[in-house]
Design an enzyme around this catalytic site. Structure first.
Site, PDB file in Angstrom:
ATOM      1  N   ASN A  10       0.873  -1.184   0.000  1.00  0.00           N
ATOM      2  CA  ASN A  10       0.000   0.000   0.000  1.00  0.00           C
ATOM      3  C   ASN A  10       0.905   1.227   0.000  1.00  0.00           C
ATOM      4  OD1 ASN A  10      -1.857   1.999   0.338  1.00  0.00           O
ATOM      5  ND2 ASN A  10      -2.250   1.554   2.509  1.00  0.00           N
ATOM      6  N   LYS A  12       0.009   4.266  -0.315  1.00  0.00           N
ATOM      7  CA  LYS A  12      -0.662   5.464   0.224  1.00  0.00           C
ATOM      8  C   LYS A  12      -0.464   6.634  -0.748  1.00  0.00           C
ATOM      9  CE  LYS A  12       0.495   3.578   4.692  1.00  0.00           C
ATOM     10  NZ  LYS A  12       0.118   3.661   6.087  1.00  0.00           N
ATOM     11  N   HIS A  96      -9.605   0.928   4.651  1.00  0.00           N
ATOM     12  CA  HIS A  96      -8.284   1.155   5.259  1.00  0.00           C
ATOM     13  C   HIS A  96      -8.430   2.114   6.431  1.00  0.00           C
ATOM     14  CE1 HIS A  96      -4.167   2.508   5.869  1.00  0.00           C
ATOM     15  NE2 HIS A  96      -3.824   1.340   5.347  1.00  0.00           N
ATOM     16  N   GLU A  98      -6.796   4.571   7.451  1.00  0.00           N
ATOM     17  CA  GLU A  98      -6.636   6.012   7.181  1.00  0.00           C
ATOM     18  C   GLU A  98      -7.902   6.583   6.570  1.00  0.00           C
ATOM     19  OE1 GLU A  98      -2.932   5.564   5.111  1.00  0.00           O
ATOM     20  OE2 GLU A  98      -2.039   4.979   7.023  1.00  0.00           O
ATOM     21  N   GLU A 168      -5.614  -5.043  10.349  1.00  0.00           N
ATOM     22  CA  GLU A 168      -4.631  -3.977  10.537  1.00  0.00           C
ATOM     23  C   GLU A 168      -4.953  -3.208  11.816  1.00  0.00           C
ATOM     24  OE1 GLU A 168      -2.534  -2.920   6.655  1.00  0.00           O
ATOM     25  OE2 GLU A 168      -4.245  -1.596   6.835  1.00  0.00           O
ATOM     26  N   GLY A 174       2.052   2.387  10.542  1.00  0.00           N
ATOM     27  CA  GLY A 174       2.946   3.530  10.387  1.00  0.00           C
ATOM     28  C   GLY A 174       3.600   3.963  11.690  1.00  0.00           C
ATOM     29  N   SER A 214       3.200  -2.038  10.255  1.00  0.00           N
ATOM     30  CA  SER A 214       4.652  -2.015  10.460  1.00  0.00           C
ATOM     31  C   SER A 214       5.334  -3.338  10.109  1.00  0.00           C
ATOM     32  CB  SER A 214       4.994  -1.578  11.895  1.00  0.00           C
ATOM     33  OG  SER A 214       4.514  -0.253  12.120  1.00  0.00           O
TER      34      SER A 214
END
Ligand code: PEP
Length: 254
Positions: A10, A12, A96, A98, A168, A174, A214
């Site tokens: 991904n 991003k 996701h 985010e 996730e 991150g 991560s």
């Protein structure tokens, strides 16, 4: 059931077209001997077509990071499943963290996008996971079950069977803090039990459940060694072709 591992990148909101093509050029020789797992990259919308072209024949699939649920029409700024397929995407992310926590997508919005992907011929990668306060309160299974229930509402097992799920935990994305293989495996077992209960054993056993948060060359092998973990969704460590290939086990760790 033996499920083939899937390593997904991904990117991003990173990489211009030239950088995406350079990644493809760097990745090709690294995977020329075969990778033993499926590979997939989610670039920005702009890079879908050039990356799909640059990776043609390599076996690496390309997906998009988002989509809208309508097919066409007056939806300024939005992109449909048909447009993504036309650009060369075979997969799309839905839910996701985010998009849930930074952009504000609700469970209902995630479900509409997931269903649009299913109906539009894309393979959705549905992301689920709890925040740090939810984990500290011991609510991680309840939260993930709520996200799954909302996402698959009204959909039969046949649709679920064509979906990939990515667990996730938001606190691991991150942040450099990954879930331990034991933590991830425990949640993956809980997700598969939920799928078995909601659909049936055959459907549940066929669905790949990835871990994301991560993941990097240094911890990938331990995570992938677990039968419960069918692959990885990788953000930061997927931006470099050697690092991505190392996570997939085809290049020495960088
Ligand atoms: C992600 O973006 O899905 C992700 C897991 O990011 P990172 O690997 O950087 O934590």
């Amino acid at each position: 059931m033996r499920r083939r591992k899937l390593i997904a990148a991904n990117w991003k909101m990173n990489k211009r077209v030239s950088e995406a093509v350079a990644f493809a050029d760097a990745l090709r020789p690294l995977i020329a001997g075969g990778s033993g797992c499926d590979l997939l990259v989610f670039p920005s919308f702009f890079c879908v077509r050039p990356l799909a072209d640059a990776l043609a024949g390599s076996g690496v699939a390309v997906g998009a990071q988002d989509l809208f649920w309508e097919k066409d029409g007056a939806y300024t700024g939005e992109v449909s499943a048909a447009m993504l397929r036309d650009a060369g995407a075979s997969h799309v992310l839905a839910g996701h963290s985010e998009r849930r926590h930074v952009i504000g997508e609700t469970d209902v919005v995630v479900a509409r996008k997931l269903h649009a992907a299913m109906d539009g011929g894309l393979t959705p990668v549905l992301c689920v996971g709890e925040t740090l306060p939810e984990r500290e309160a011991g609510r991680q299974r309840e939260v993930v079950a709520r996200q799954l229930t909302a996402a698959f509402a009204g959909r039969p097992g046949g649709d679920a069977a064509r979906t990939v799920i990515a667990y996730e935990p938001v606190w691991a994305i991150g942040t450099g803090k990954n879930a331990t293989p034991d933590d991830a495996a425990a949640m993956h077992r809980a997700i598969r039990a939920w799928l078995r209960e909601r659909f049936d054993g055959k459907t549940a056993d066929g669905i790949r459940i990835l871990y994301g948060g991560s993941a990097k060359p240094e911890n990938a092998a331990d995570l992938l060694a677990r039968d419960e973990i069918d692959g990885l969704l990788v953000g930061g460590a997927s931006l470099d072709a050697r690092s991505f290939a190392a996570i997939a086990g085809v290049a020495p760790a960088v």
